[in-house]
Write a protein that holds these residues in place. Structure first.
Motif, PDB file in Angstrom:
ATOM      1  N   LYS A  31      87.143 -44.202   9.572  1.00 41.25           N
ATOM      2  CA  LYS A  31      86.020 -44.679  10.360  1.00 41.25           C
ATOM      3  C   LYS A  31      85.485 -43.649  11.377  1.00 41.25           C
ATOM      4  O   LYS A  31      84.523 -43.918  12.053  1.00 41.25           O
ATOM      5  CB  LYS A  31      86.459 -45.967  11.155  1.00 41.25           C
ATOM      6  N   ASN A  32      86.018 -42.579  11.535  1.00 38.64           N
ATOM      7  CA  ASN A  32      85.849 -41.429  12.536  1.00 38.64           C
ATOM      8  C   ASN A  32      85.690 -42.141  13.922  1.00 38.64           C
ATOM      9  O   ASN A  32      84.746 -42.118  14.549  1.00 38.64           O
ATOM     10  CB  ASN A  32      84.711 -40.763  12.388  1.00 38.64           C
ATOM     11  N   MET A  33      86.769 -42.720  14.331  1.00 46.86           N
ATOM     12  CA  MET A  33      86.539 -43.517  15.682  1.00 46.86           C
ATOM     13  C   MET A  33      87.757 -43.267  16.500  1.00 46.86           C
ATOM     14  O   MET A  33      88.947 -43.005  16.245  1.00 46.86           O
ATOM     15  CB  MET A  33      86.822 -44.979  15.461  1.00 46.86           C
ATOM     16  N   ALA A  34      87.452 -42.704  17.602  1.00 43.38           N
ATOM     17  CA  ALA A  34      88.489 -42.594  18.698  1.00 43.38           C
ATOM     18  C   ALA A  34      88.602 -43.896  19.705  1.00 43.38           C
ATOM     19  O   ALA A  34      87.561 -44.366  19.950  1.00 43.38           O
ATOM     20  CB  ALA A  34      88.149 -41.399  19.644  1.00 43.38           C
ATOM     21  N   GLN A  35      89.709 -44.203  20.115  1.00 45.02           N
ATOM     22  CA  GLN A  35      89.892 -45.367  21.072  1.00 45.02           C
ATOM     23  C   GLN A  35      91.061 -45.209  21.649  1.00 45.02           C
ATOM     24  O   GLN A  35      92.056 -44.532  21.462  1.00 45.02           O
ATOM     25  CB  GLN A  35      90.074 -46.813  19.796  1.00 45.02           C
ATOM     26  N   VAL A  36      90.966 -45.833  22.912  1.00 48.50           N
ATOM     27  CA  VAL A  36      92.196 -45.782  24.122  1.00 48.50           C
ATOM     28  C   VAL A  36      92.373 -47.166  24.147  1.00 48.50           C
ATOM     29  O   VAL A  36      91.888 -48.042  24.104  1.00 48.50           O
ATOM     30  CB  VAL A  36      91.620 -45.312  25.395  1.00 48.50           C
ATOM     31  N   TRP A  37      93.919 -47.579  24.089  1.00 48.80           N
ATOM     32  CA  TRP A  37      94.574 -48.601  24.517  1.00 48.80           C
ATOM     33  C   TRP A  37      95.445 -48.533  25.579  1.00 48.80           C
ATOM     34  O   TRP A  37      95.970 -47.617  25.921  1.00 48.80           O
ATOM     35  CB  TRP A  37      95.447 -48.799  23.354  1.00 48.80           C
ATOM     36  N   SER A  38      95.786 -49.684  26.206  1.00 48.45           N
ATOM     37  CA  SER A  38      96.325 -49.891  27.360  1.00 48.45           C
ATOM     38  C   SER A  38      97.778 -49.965  26.620  1.00 48.45           C
ATOM     39  O   SER A  38      98.232 -50.973  25.876  1.00 48.45           O
ATOM     40  CB  SER A  38      96.069 -51.235  28.154  1.00 48.45           C
ATOM     41  N   LEU A  39      98.834 -49.384  27.429  1.00 45.36           N
ATOM     42  CA  LEU A  39     100.284 -49.328  26.936  1.00 45.36           C
ATOM     43  C   LEU A  39     100.759 -50.630  27.398  1.00 45.36           C
ATOM     44  O   LEU A  39     101.859 -50.926  26.860  1.00 45.36           O
ATOM     45  CB  LEU A  39     101.210 -48.205  27.410  1.00 45.36           C
TER      46      LEU A  39
END
Length: 125
Positions: A31-39
């Protein structure tokens, strides 16, 4: 706590933890996607950062030392830097003639070290 972020369809090629250990960034090919997630919660944070070009080319991701920016390295030879909370690209992508396979910031955030496929390293201000 354990969680499994529901990343985009594709392979998670690279991950990075924020300097304060609150966030996880993923670089997902397919998907060529960067994403940030809450730990803390496992939820998406900020806006997904998509990349044009070869959909299996997003290979590297790193937070800046202050945690405000996210840099990504792509098979197209470009390093893109984002304000990960807004998803906006910061500046013009840095261009290299070879595929970017890894990236890293210096501790003071002034320089970006880039590893490319042909076993060379480059440093950018």
């Amino acid at each position: 706590a354990t969680f499994t972020p529901q990343v985009h369809s594709g392979w998670t090629r690279s991950i990075a933890f924020s300097p304060d250990s609150r966030w996880l960034a993923t670089a997902v090919t397919g998907k060529n996607m960067a994403q940030v997630w809450s730990l803390a919660t496992g939820e998406k944070v900020g806006v997904g950062m998509s990349h044009p070009g070869d959909e299996f080319g997003l290979w590297a991701i790193k937070f800046s030392p202050d945690g405000k920016l996210l840099a990504t390295g792509h098979k197209d030879g470009r390093v893109r830097t984002f304000d990960w909370q807004t998803g906006e690209m910061v500046g013009t992508p840095l261009q290299h003639p070879d595929e970017i396979v890894d990236i890293g910031f210096t501790a003071d955030g002034r320089h970006l070290l880039v590893g490319v496929r042909q076993a060379t390293l480059h440093v950018w201000d």
